[in-house]
Scaffold this active site. Structure first.
Site, PDB file in Angstrom:
ATOM      1  N   LYS A  86     -42.226  41.077 -46.310  1.00 54.85           N
ATOM      2  CA  LYS A  86     -41.431  39.864 -46.423  1.00 54.85           C
ATOM      3  C   LYS A  86     -41.317  39.420 -47.872  1.00 54.85           C
ATOM      4  O   LYS A  86     -40.215  39.159 -48.374  1.00 54.85           O
ATOM      5  CB  LYS A  86     -42.063  38.747 -45.591  1.00 54.85           C
ATOM      6  CG  LYS A  86     -41.406  37.384 -45.771  1.00 54.85           C
ATOM      7  CD  LYS A  86     -42.164  36.304 -45.021  1.00 54.85           C
ATOM      8  CE  LYS A  86     -41.658  34.918 -45.373  1.00 54.85           C
ATOM      9  NZ  LYS A  86     -42.399  33.853 -44.679  1.00 54.85           N
TER      10      LYS A  86
ATOM     11  N   ASP B 125     -38.647  36.628 -41.576  1.00 51.96           N
ATOM     12  CA  ASP B 125     -39.604  35.551 -41.372  1.00 51.96           C
ATOM     13  C   ASP B 125     -39.527  35.100 -39.914  1.00 51.96           C
ATOM     14  O   ASP B 125     -38.786  35.667 -39.109  1.00 51.96           O
ATOM     15  CB  ASP B 125     -39.341  34.396 -42.350  1.00 51.96           C
ATOM     16  CG  ASP B 125     -38.204  33.502 -41.896  1.00 51.96           C
ATOM     17  OD1 ASP B 125     -37.290  33.996 -41.206  1.00 51.96           O
ATOM     18  OD2 ASP B 125     -38.231  32.311 -42.235  1.00 51.96           O
TER      19      ASP B 125
END
Length: 212
Positions: free
Chosen positions: A121, A139
């Site tokens: 991420k 996310d």
């Protein structure tokens, strides 16, 4: 509607709905984004944006943060939660940037992944927002929404969601698409209340309209 066609339609509608999308973490240098995204784990971006002001006032450079005592970093970042582990990761990451990259953030995905405390991420966020490269940031908002919208089928593991989205999202759209997922997840397709399907720009093409 096939997934690629659905993705294209969602992208176009969200562009209209959220034309000025972007990362809600505030930063003016790539290394600061690395710090902020580590602090953002289980913490709101708004709180991180406040906390880092004190952090950078005391440690304004990669070198200063790398040389700082972990306890001093922890004392500042504690309001973000998980202070000890986050402080250790930030310290270790800054040391690598200082010692191996001359204080600069590497413009390579695998090199980013090798940095302490940096996962897919974080690496994707830096690649997309800082370097303008194709990126997909999975996310919690993105994972929840792409499942609700039928772009992926019951996949919750971030890397698997990322790999599935790479197959249907044009590379040049990936980064902003994920930012718009966050925008939409906060404003309309909410997690902690019943989603506001009645004012959703995707209501007529979403398979889960009215379902919490």
């Amino acid at each position: 509607m096939r997934k690629k066609e659905l993705a294209k339609e969602i992208i176009e509608r969200l562009k209209i709905e959220y034309p000025n999308t972007g990362c809600s973490l505030e930063y003016d240098d790539a290394w600061k984004l690395l710090v902020s995204v580590r602090l953002a784990a289980q913490c709101t971006d708004a709180r991180v944006n406040v906390v880092v002001q004190d952090l950078y006032e005391k440690f304004p450079t990669v070198e200063a943060l790398a040389a700082a005592d972990v306890a001093d970093i922890e004392a500042i970042v504690r309001p973000c939660g998980l202070g000890n582990s986050k402080a250790r990761d930030i310290s270790a990451c800054m040391k690598v940037l200082r010692d191996e990259y001359g204080g600069k953030v590497p413009e390579d995905f695998d090199a980013l992944l090798a940095l302490p405390g940096v996962g897919r991420k974080s690496a994707n966020l830096v690649m997309g927002d800082v370097f303008g490269k194709p990126a997909i940031v999975t996310d919690t908002h993105c994972i929840r929404l792409v499942n609700r919208m039928g772009l992926v089928d019951g996949i919750k593991e971030p890397k698997k969601v990322e790999m599935a989205l790479w197959k249907i999202i044009p590379p040049e759209e990936g980064n902003d698409f994920c930012h718009r997922m966050v925008d939409h997840g906060r404003e309309v397709c909410t997690a902690r209340t019943t989603p506001h399907c009645e004012r959703c720009c995707l209501a007529d093409i979403c398979p889960k309209v009215g379902v919490k």
